[in-house]
Write a protein that holds these residues in place. Structure first.
Motif, mmCIF file in Angstrom:
data_model
loop_
_atom_site.group_PDB
_atom_site.id
_atom_site.type_symbol
_atom_site.label_atom_id
_atom_site.label_comp_id
_atom_site.label_asym_id
_atom_site.label_seq_id
_atom_site.Cartn_x
_atom_site.Cartn_y
_atom_site.Cartn_z
ATOM 1 N N GLY A 16 1.422 3.210 12.418
ATOM 2 C CA GLY A 16 1.405 4.487 11.723
ATOM 3 C C GLY A 16 2.777 5.028 11.367
ATOM 4 N N SER A 17 3.821 4.235 11.535
ATOM 5 C CA SER A 17 5.174 4.728 11.256
ATOM 6 C C SER A 17 5.685 4.375 9.866
ATOM 7 C CB SER A 17 6.153 4.206 12.313
ATOM 8 O OG SER A 17 6.250 2.799 12.251
ATOM 9 N N VAL A 58 4.974 -5.772 9.529
ATOM 10 C CA VAL A 58 6.299 -5.622 8.913
ATOM 11 C C VAL A 58 6.504 -4.185 8.435
ATOM 12 C CG1 VAL A 58 7.801 -6.404 7.026
ATOM 13 C CG2 VAL A 58 6.441 -8.076 8.314
ATOM 14 N N LYS A 59 5.471 -3.594 7.836
ATOM 15 C CA LYS A 59 5.591 -2.220 7.333
ATOM 16 C C LYS A 59 5.757 -1.201 8.464
ATOM 17 C CE LYS A 59 3.522 -2.533 2.785
ATOM 18 N NZ LYS A 59 2.539 -1.966 1.847
ATOM 19 N N ASN A 60 5.328 -1.548 9.652
ATOM 20 C CA ASN A 60 5.455 -0.629 10.787
ATOM 21 C C ASN A 60 6.570 -1.022 11.755
ATOM 22 O OD1 ASN A 60 3.198 1.544 10.727
ATOM 23 N ND2 ASN A 60 2.276 -0.341 9.964
ATOM 24 N N ALA A 102 7.062 5.713 2.711
ATOM 25 C CA ALA A 102 7.045 5.296 1.308
ATOM 26 C C ALA A 102 8.244 4.409 0.974
ATOM 27 C CB ALA A 102 7.012 6.520 0.398
ATOM 28 N N SER A 103 9.435 4.768 1.446
ATOM 29 C CA SER A 103 10.638 3.987 1.104
ATOM 30 C C SER A 103 10.609 2.596 1.729
ATOM 31 C CB SER A 103 11.906 4.736 1.521
ATOM 32 O OG SER A 103 11.969 4.891 2.925
ATOM 33 N N THR A 104 10.168 2.505 2.970
ATOM 34 C CA THR A 104 10.139 1.189 3.615
ATOM 35 C C THR A 104 8.965 0.348 3.103
ATOM 36 O OG1 THR A 104 9.026 2.155 5.547
ATOM 37 C CG2 THR A 104 11.434 1.901 5.666
ATOM 38 N N ASN A 105 7.836 0.978 2.810
ATOM 39 C CA ASN A 105 6.719 0.236 2.213
ATOM 40 C C ASN A 105 7.122 -0.359 0.873
ATOM 41 O OD1 ASN A 105 4.966 0.721 4.324
ATOM 42 N ND2 ASN A 105 3.809 2.310 3.270
ATOM 43 N N ALA A 106 7.869 0.411 0.067
ATOM 44 C CA ALA A 106 8.321 -0.088 -1.237
ATOM 45 C C ALA A 106 9.237 -1.300 -1.060
ATOM 46 C CB ALA A 106 9.034 1.027 -2.010
ATOM 47 N N ALA A 107 10.099 -1.265 -0.049
ATOM 48 C CA ALA A 107 10.997 -2.398 0.211
ATOM 49 C C ALA A 107 10.215 -3.634 0.639
ATOM 50 C CB ALA A 107 12.021 -2.016 1.273
#
Length: 190
Positions: A115-116, A56-58, A119-124
């Protein structure tokens, strides 16, 4: 046929059961996230077992613009997770060589690029990880598309506009309100 030996014993969340298109299963349920997802890497012609949260994070930074408002990214995170979760539960796909997979790494499913993550998407993703989106108790196959025009043939209430989520977030709407404005009859549970 059986799963590739390097995938088979890596994590028992997916296993080959019987020949045919419905021969794969996951350790996830409509209330419990799968631990992994099988991603068919189209250009590499292989299946990778990816921890579900890593997947999901990538995906999110490849489907949403990473500088968009936080609430848009959160709505996107829930949609990306729900789409992947749905396909992990309904795994029916096979590579030409017969390996099970849940999703592809391209626009046929969701764009996954290892690897994509940002910080902003990881926080979401982290902020919404405990939220599941269901309809009638089942994980929603959450479709989304860039614009209303691009998705005009889709059934209303079954997809979200990515740019629309941005615009709604800019107008002050929270991610739960955004999701409910696009997906009909959903429940958002923690």
């Amino acid at each position: 046929m059986n799963l590739n030996a390097t995938l088979k014993n890596n994590n028992a969340s997916h296993e080959f059961l019987t020949p045919g298109p419905r021969g794969c299963k996951t350790d996830g349920t409509n209330t419990k996230l799968p631990t992994t997802i099988l991603v068919y890497r189209v250009k590499q012609h292989r299946v990778d077992r990816v921890p579900f949260k890593t997947y999901v994070k990538n995906v999110l930074p490849n489907e949403w613009i990473t500088s968009w408002p936080r609430e848009s990214l959160k709505a996107g995170a829930v949609a990306v997770k729900s789409f992947g979760w749905y396909w992990a539960l309904h795994s029916t796909k096979r590579t030409p060589g017969g390996q099970c997979y849940d999703v592809t790494d391209d626009t046929q499913s969701q764009v996954y690029r290892p690897g994509s993550a940002t910080a902003s998407t990881n926080a979401a993703v982290d902020a919404t990880w405990g939220v599941r989106m269901t309809r009638s108790g089942n994980i929603l196959q959450a479709h989304y598309c860039a614009t209303s025009t691009a998705c005009s043939a889709w059934v209303s209430g079954n997809w979200m506009s990515q740019y629309g989520s941005r615009d709604k977030a800019r107008s002050g709407q929270g991610y739960r309100t955004i999701l409910r404005s696009y997906y009909r009859d959903i429940a958002l549970r923690s």
